[in-house]
Design a protein around this motif. Structure first.
Motif, PDB file in Angstrom:
ATOM      1  N   ARG A  75      40.041  49.156  36.718  1.00 26.17           N
ATOM      2  CA  ARG A  75      39.875  48.301  37.904  1.00 26.17           C
ATOM      3  C   ARG A  75      38.385  48.423  38.252  1.00 26.17           C
ATOM      4  O   ARG A  75      37.848  49.528  38.244  1.00 26.17           O
ATOM      5  N   CYS A  76      37.746  47.323  38.515  1.00 24.02           N
ATOM      6  CA  CYS A  76      36.288  47.353  38.687  1.00 24.02           C
ATOM      7  C   CYS A  76      35.881  46.664  39.982  1.00 24.02           C
ATOM      8  O   CYS A  76      35.897  45.441  40.081  1.00 24.02           O
ATOM      9  N   GLY A 107      44.764  39.390  39.154  1.00 23.75           N
ATOM     10  CA  GLY A 107      43.428  39.790  39.601  1.00 23.75           C
ATOM     11  C   GLY A 107      42.384  39.513  38.533  1.00 23.75           C
ATOM     12  O   GLY A 107      41.304  38.971  38.811  1.00 23.75           O
ATOM     13  N   THR A 108      42.726  39.862  37.298  1.00 24.28           N
ATOM     14  CA  THR A 108      41.821  39.642  36.169  1.00 24.28           C
ATOM     15  C   THR A 108      41.488  38.158  36.034  1.00 24.28           C
ATOM     16  O   THR A 108      40.337  37.782  35.826  1.00 24.28           O
ATOM     17  N   ARG A 175      55.001  44.547  41.861  1.00 24.33           N
ATOM     18  CA  ARG A 175      54.180  44.225  43.041  1.00 24.33           C
ATOM     19  C   ARG A 175      54.942  43.276  43.953  1.00 24.33           C
ATOM     20  O   ARG A 175      56.042  43.586  44.351  1.00 24.33           O
TER      21      ARG A 175
HETATM   22  P1  ATP Z   1      48.198  43.836  37.129  1.00 23.37           P
HETATM   23  O1  ATP Z   1      48.860  42.658  37.799  1.00 23.37           O
HETATM   24  O2  ATP Z   1      48.891  44.243  35.907  1.00 23.37           O
HETATM   25  O3  ATP Z   1      47.886  44.968  38.048  1.00 23.37           O
HETATM   26  P2  ATP Z   1      45.618  42.577  37.469  1.00 23.37           P
HETATM   27  O4  ATP Z   1      44.720  41.903  36.490  1.00 23.37           O
HETATM   28  O5  ATP Z   1      46.200  41.719  38.549  1.00 23.37           O
HETATM   29  O6  ATP Z   1      46.739  43.313  36.611  1.00 23.37           O
HETATM   30  P3  ATP Z   1      43.832  43.814  39.391  1.00 23.37           P
HETATM   31  O7  ATP Z   1      43.497  45.248  39.628  1.00 23.37           O
HETATM   32  O8  ATP Z   1      44.344  43.019  40.536  1.00 23.37           O
HETATM   33  O9  ATP Z   1      44.829  43.790  38.144  1.00 23.37           O
HETATM   34  O10 ATP Z   1      42.505  43.068  38.845  1.00 23.37           O
HETATM   35  C1  ATP Z   1      41.784  43.585  37.733  1.00 23.37           C
HETATM   36  C2  ATP Z   1      40.313  43.464  37.990  1.00 23.37           C
HETATM   37  O11 ATP Z   1      39.959  42.079  38.113  1.00 23.37           O
HETATM   38  C3  ATP Z   1      39.803  44.095  39.273  1.00 23.37           C
HETATM   39  O12 ATP Z   1      39.610  45.494  39.161  1.00 23.37           O
HETATM   40  C4  ATP Z   1      38.490  43.364  39.482  1.00 23.37           C
HETATM   41  O13 ATP Z   1      37.473  43.889  38.654  1.00 23.37           O
HETATM   42  C5  ATP Z   1      38.841  41.962  38.995  1.00 23.37           C
HETATM   43  N1  ATP Z   1      39.189  41.125  40.155  1.00 23.37           N
HETATM   44  C6  ATP Z   1      40.368  41.056  40.808  1.00 23.37           C
HETATM   45  N2  ATP Z   1      40.306  40.218  41.864  1.00 23.37           N
HETATM   46  C7  ATP Z   1      39.038  39.730  41.860  1.00 23.37           C
HETATM   47  C8  ATP Z   1      38.305  38.824  42.714  1.00 23.37           C
HETATM   48  N3  ATP Z   1      38.874  38.249  43.768  1.00 23.37           N
HETATM   49  N4  ATP Z   1      37.010  38.582  42.410  1.00 23.37           N
HETATM   50  C9  ATP Z   1      36.408  39.146  41.345  1.00 23.37           C
HETATM   51  N5  ATP Z   1      37.032  40.018  40.514  1.00 23.37           N
HETATM   52  C10 ATP Z   1      38.309  40.312  40.777  1.00 23.37           C
END
Ligand code: ATP
Length: 326
Positions: A75-76, A107-108, A175
Motif C-alpha cells: 500500500r503506497c 484502490g489500485t 470489505r
Molecule cells: P484490495 O481491494 O484487494 O485491498 P486495492 O487495490 O483496493 O486492493 P488499496 O490499498 O485500496 O487496495 O489500494 C492500493 C494502492 O492504490 C494504495 O496503496 C495507493 O497507493 C493506490 N491508491 C488507492 N486509492 C488511490 C487514490 N485515490 N489516488 C491515488 N492512489 C490510490
C-alpha cells in the motif's frame, strides 16, 4: 501501429491468488509479440523508488500454481499525492516504459485512473482482488480461490457446530462487498449471510429469527462480511448473546487464510486470458481501461465507469439462500 515497445507490470493492494498467473501471462504475451517487459516490485511504491527489472520468459516459469504475487505488493500513501505520482512518472520515463499493466483492486485502479489522466500515460488494469467488488467484470482474479477456501473451512466448522448444536457466526473478507459472504453461504449450505449491501436497510438478525432460524436444525452457520456496515461477526454474536440467550454462540474469523493458497483452475484461466488480452489491447492502441469477463467473454470497461459504479449483488442469490435454508 502501436508505438509501445516496453510494458511495465505491477501488482498492488491486497494480494490475490492468480496474480502470478496474470504476471506470467502478461510477460509471455508481451515477449511473444516482440515487446520488452519490465517488472515493477512492490506496486506503486516500486514505481516511485524504481525497483524494476526486465523480465524474460524464464522469470515467470513455475509460478502459475503459486498464490500471492512474486512481484510483491504494497500500500503506497505517496502515490495518493501529486508529487508521488510525478516521481512515478519520472521513473517510467527513465526506464523507457511506454505503457503499464496494473493488477489490483478498486484502490489500485483508482490510482491508475488518476495517474493516467494526469500524465497522459497508457494503462490497462486487471481486476486482482478476492473481494470481487469491481464493476464491469463477473469475477475478479482470486475470488474463486478465496470462495473455495471459505467453503473448505466452513465444512470443517460445520462438523463441530452440529456435534455441539451451536450457532456459528463466521466472518469472511470482502470489505464493503458481500460476494464472498453470500456465495460462500450458498456454496457451503449455511443458513444465512449478513452482507453490507443491505445492512442499512434491514436488520438481518431479526430477519433470521423471524424466518424460523434454527427451528428445524440442530446447528446453524451464518456467514458475516467483515464490513463496518455489518459490524462483523462479533457484533452479531454479542447481539444474540444479549437478545437470544438460549443460543450457544461461537465466532470464527477466517482472516488471511482466505488470501492464500494455490489458485483454482478458474482463476488461473481467467488470469491467463486477461493477461494476454491486456497486451493485445495495448498493442491495439487501447488505454485507460479495465479488462474483465462478462458471459465468458473478455470485455473492456473505461476506468471511469469501473471505478464510479458499485457492483450490485444479485437479489436472486439472496432469495435462493433464503429458500434453501428452511
Ligand atoms: P484490495 O481491494 O484487494 O485491498 P486495492 O487495490 O483496493 O486492493 P488499496 O490499498 O485500496 O487496495 O489500494 C492500493 C494502492 O492504490 C494504495 O496503496 C495507493 O497507493 C493506490 N491508491 C488507492 N486509492 C488511490 C487514490 N485515490 N489516488 C491515488 N492512489 C490510490
Amino acid at each position: 501501429m502501436s508505438e509501445i515497445k516496453t510494458i511495465g507490470l505491477l501488482t498492488s493492494g491486497g494480494d490475490a491468488p492468480g496474480m502470478n498467473a496474470a504476471v506470467r501471462a502478461v510477460t509471455r504475451a508481451a515477449i511473444y509479440n516482440g515487446l520488452k517487459v519490465k517488472a515493477i516490485y512492490r506496486g506503486y511504491k516500486g514505481l516511485i523508488t524504481g525497483e524494476i527489472i526486465e523480465f524474460k520468459t524464464q522469470n515467470v516459469s513455475n509460478i502459475i500454481q503459486q498464490g500471492g504475487t512474486i512481484l510483491k505488493t504494497a500500500r503506497c500513501a505517496e502515490f495518493r499525492t501529486v508529487e508521488g505520482r510525478k516521481q512515478a512518472y519520472e521513473t517510467l520515463i527513465r526506464e523507457e516504459i511506454d505503457a503499464l499493466v496494473v493488477i489490483g483492486g478498486d484502490g489500485t485502479l483508482t490510482g491508475a485512473r488518476i495517474f493516467a489522466s494526469e500524465h497522459n500515460f497508457p494503462i490497462v488494469g486487471l481486476p486482482g482482488t478476492i473481494d470481487n467488488d469491481i464493476f464491469g467484470t463477473d469475477s475478479t482474479i482470486g475470488y474463486d480461490t478465496a470462495l473455495n477456501t471459505i467453503i473448505e473451512a466452513v465444512d470443517k466448522i460445520r462438523d463441530t457446530a452440529s456435534s455441539h448444536e451451536r450457532l456459528f457466526f463466521i466472518e469472511v473478507m470482502g470489505r464493503d462487498a458481500g460476494f464472498l459472504a453470500l456465495n460462500g453461504a450458498l456454496a457451503s449450505g449455511a443458513e444465512a449471510a449478513i452482507i453490507p449491501e443491505i445492512a442499512t436497510e434491514v436488520d438481518q438478525l431479526e430477519d433470521l429469527i423471524k424466518n424460523g432460524f434454527r427451528k428445524s436444525k440442530n446447528s446453524s452457520i451464518v456467514l458475516v462480511a467483515e464490513s463496518e456496515l455489518t459490524g462483523g461477526a462479533m457484533h452479531y454474536a454479542d447481539r444474540v448473546k444479549n437478545e437470544y440467550p438460549e443460543y450457544d454462540v461461537r465466532v470464527v474469523i477466517l482472516g488471511h487464510i482466505q488470501r492464500g493458497g494455490s489458485p483454482t483452475a478458474y482463476d488461473r484461466i481467467l488470469a491467463s486470458r486477461l493477461g494476454a488480452a491486456a497486451v493485445e489491447s495495448l498493442i491495439d492502441g487501447q488505454r485507460n481501461i479495465l479488462l474483465g469477463i462478462d458471459d465468458d467473454q473478455i470485455v473492456s470497461v473505461p476506468f471511469s465507469k469501473a471505478i464510479k459504479n458499485d457492483k450490485p449483488i444479485d437479489p436472486e442469490l439472496l432469495k435462493v439462500l433464503k429458500v434453501l435454508s428452511i
